[in-house]
Structures are given as structure tokens and as C-alpha cells.
Enzyme design. Structure first.
Site, PDB file in Angstrom:
ATOM      1  N   SER A   7     -11.901   4.916  -3.887  1.00  0.00           N
ATOM      2  CA  SER A   7     -11.749   3.507  -3.519  1.00  0.00           C
ATOM      3  C   SER A   7     -12.709   3.158  -2.394  1.00  0.00           C
ATOM      4  O   SER A   7     -12.592   3.667  -1.273  1.00  0.00           O
ATOM      5  CB  SER A   7     -10.316   3.240  -3.063  1.00  0.00           C
ATOM      6  OG  SER A   7     -10.275   2.012  -2.372  1.00  0.00           O
ATOM      7  N   MET A  36      -8.779  -8.241  -2.949  1.00  0.00           N
ATOM      8  CA  MET A  36      -7.576  -8.786  -2.305  1.00  0.00           C
ATOM      9  C   MET A  36      -7.799 -10.237  -1.913  1.00  0.00           C
ATOM     10  O   MET A  36      -8.878 -10.579  -1.410  1.00  0.00           O
ATOM     11  CB  MET A  36      -7.257  -7.992  -1.041  1.00  0.00           C
ATOM     12  CG  MET A  36      -7.093  -6.513  -1.279  1.00  0.00           C
ATOM     13  SD  MET A  36      -6.684  -5.709   0.274  1.00  0.00           S
ATOM     14  CE  MET A  36      -6.659  -4.000  -0.269  1.00  0.00           C
TER      15      MET A  36
HETATM   16  C1  DX5 Z   1      -4.419  -0.262  -1.386  1.00  0.00           C
HETATM   17  C2  DX5 Z   1      -5.551  -0.084  -2.364  1.00  0.00           C
HETATM   18  C3  DX5 Z   1      -6.045   1.293  -2.447  1.00  0.00           C
HETATM   19  C4  DX5 Z   1      -6.569   1.884  -1.155  1.00  0.00           C
HETATM   20  C5  DX5 Z   1      -6.187   3.329  -1.173  1.00  0.00           C
HETATM   21  O1  DX5 Z   1      -3.830  -1.475  -1.587  1.00  0.00           O
HETATM   22  O2  DX5 Z   1      -5.141  -0.459  -3.669  1.00  0.00           O
HETATM   23  O3  DX5 Z   1      -6.963   1.484  -3.521  1.00  0.00           O
HETATM   24  O4  DX5 Z   1      -7.953   1.773  -0.971  1.00  0.00           O
HETATM   25  O5  DX5 Z   1      -6.519   3.898   0.029  1.00  0.00           O
HETATM   26  P1  DX5 Z   1      -5.965   5.314   0.483  1.00  0.00           P
HETATM   27  O6  DX5 Z   1      -6.399   6.311  -0.547  1.00  0.00           O
HETATM   28  O7  DX5 Z   1      -6.590   5.510   1.809  1.00  0.00           O
HETATM   29  O8  DX5 Z   1      -4.453   5.201   0.548  1.00  0.00           O
END
Ligand code: DX5
Ligand code: ZN
Length: 217
Positions: A7, A36
Site C-alpha cells: 500500500s 479516501m
Molecule cells: C487503511 C488502508 C490500508 C493501509 C494499510 O485504511 O486501507 O491499505 O495503507 O496500512 P498498514 O499496512 O500500515 O496497516
């Protein structure tokens, strides 16, 4: 073979292109792109222009996770900006089937996502229509949170539903996944693993290698 989808929410945006090249060099196939809107989730990230500019420079599979209200409004824009898979939240739309069909009409893969408080059975009516189900393992909105272990039970429930129907559906997990718990996620039934902060800290390729080794043995 389970798939890692880093991500870019946790990337250093000053060096985004450079970091994506590193991911390519360490043979990562997917890029998880979190969109978002400040309504469905509290935060605001990035959208079509960023995806379009990345699309010109990389062949990686763009796994786009829409955390936006009424995603049906933007299917065309995300399809045209270069998404390969468009994933939206069941909680954000009252036109789920239409939205899946719209995504497919652009030749893109379609995914549906559930938040931690949404039961696994909510995805059941759509299983035959989607390529992927994302079971969030944190409340969507921010990277770097801790995984909610109960969510892994839902992964197992979705895996069971998919198997009972003999479907090839991918099951993705997203949120709080790191080298110390990725095996649990895989054992629960996930085969596409999102990781943000666990990938984009210190040495990206070393992190990827460690995750892949834990995921795929
Ligand atoms: C959170 C996002 C994730 C986020 C995950 O709402 O959907 O994709 O980037 O980040 P980590 O792996 O750090 O929890
Ligand atoms: Zn995500």
C-alpha cells in the site's frame, strides 16, 4: 502462490517513483492504491491524477481500494485513470450490483470490501460477481494501525463460502499486516496480502523478502 500488494499510503511521496521501481525490482506484482474522500473515512489521500501519472510509468497491477461514499459516481474516472481492479466498500453504496457491473463494463476486475463491523455474510449475494473480496483487518482510514484479530475469523468464513461455491475469488486482507502475523492471515484463508507500513520502512526489498518468505514458505 499468495500475492503481496504493498500500500503506497505509507510511501515517501517525495520518492514515490523511486520506491515503486524498488518494488518492481524485488518482483512485487501488485500496487495497492488507497483512495479516501474525507467522508467515508476521516482522512483524504489521493485520486485519479496520481493513479494516471503512475500508470504511465509502471506495468504493476493497480489494486485500487476506494474508501469513498457512493463509489458508483467515479467508476469511469478510476477505470480511465488506469486501475486494473476497482474495489469499493459495501457500506458505501446502495447500488452494489450496478457498481460491480459498471466496473466490469470497462474491462476491469471488481472487488468488494467489508469493514471490521460488517459481517462476512454481507458479501454472500455478490460472490459470483466479483474477482476479489477484501476483508479489512483494521478500521479503514489510516495506515500503521494494529490488526483486529477477530477479523481473521471473517476471512475464514468468506474463504469457506467461496470454496463451497467452487469460485476462484481472491480474498484480500488489509490493515496491520506485518511479518509477525502474515502467516495467520494466510492460514485464515487470505491469498492477497496488503501491507503498507511493514513494506515502506527502512529497507523496502528486505521487508518484501521477509513478508514473501513468511507468506509463501
Ligand atoms: C487503511 C488502508 C490500508 C493501509 C494499510 O485504511 O486501507 O491499505 O495503507 O496500512 P498498514 O499496512 O500500515 O496497516
Ligand atoms: Zn487499503
Amino acid at each position: 502462490m499468495n500475492i503481496l500488494s504493498p500500500s503506497i499510503l505509507s510511501a515517501d511521496f517525495w520518492r514515490l517513483g523511486e520506491q515503486i521501481r524498488l518494488l518492481e525490482q524485488c518482483k512485487v506484482p501488485y500496487l495497492h492504491i488507497d483512495v479516501m474522500d474525507g467522508l467515508f473515512v476521516p482522512s483524504i489521500s489521493y485520486g485519479m491524477p496520481v493513479i494516471a501519472s503512475l500508470r504511465k510509468r509502471t506495468e504493476l497491477f493497480f489494486d485500487v481500494h476506494l474508501m469513498i461514499e457512493r463509489p458508483e459516481r467515479y467508476v469511469k474516472e478510476f477505470a480511465e485513470s488506469g486501475a486494473d481492479l476497482i474495489n469499493f466498500h459495501l457500506e458505501a453504496s446502495d447500488q452494489v450490483e450496478e457498481t460491480i457491473r459498471a466496473i466490469r463494463s470497462y474491462g476491469k476486475k471488481a472487488g468488494i470490501t467489508i469493514k471490521p463491523n460488517t459481517p462476512a455474510k454481507a458479501v454472500e449475494p455478490y460472490l459470483g460477481l466479483v474477482d476479489m473480496v477484501l476483508v479489512m483487518t483494521v478500521e479503514p482510514g489510516f495506515g500503521g494501525q494494529k490488526l483486529i484479530p477477530e477479523c481473521l475469523d471473517k476471512v475464514t468464513q468468506v474463504r469457506r463460502m467461496v470454496e463451497e461455491r467452487g469460485l476462484p475469488t481472491d480474498i484480500q486482507v488489509d490493515g496491520g499486516i506485518a511479518a509477525d502475523n502474515v502467516e495467520l492471515a494466510v492460514r485464515a484463508g487470505a491469498n492477497v496480502i496488503v501491507a503498507g507500513s511493514a513494506v515502506f520502512k527502512n529497507d523496502i526489498c528486505a521487508n518484501v523478502r521477509e513478508l514473501l518468505q513468511k507468506m509463501n514458505g
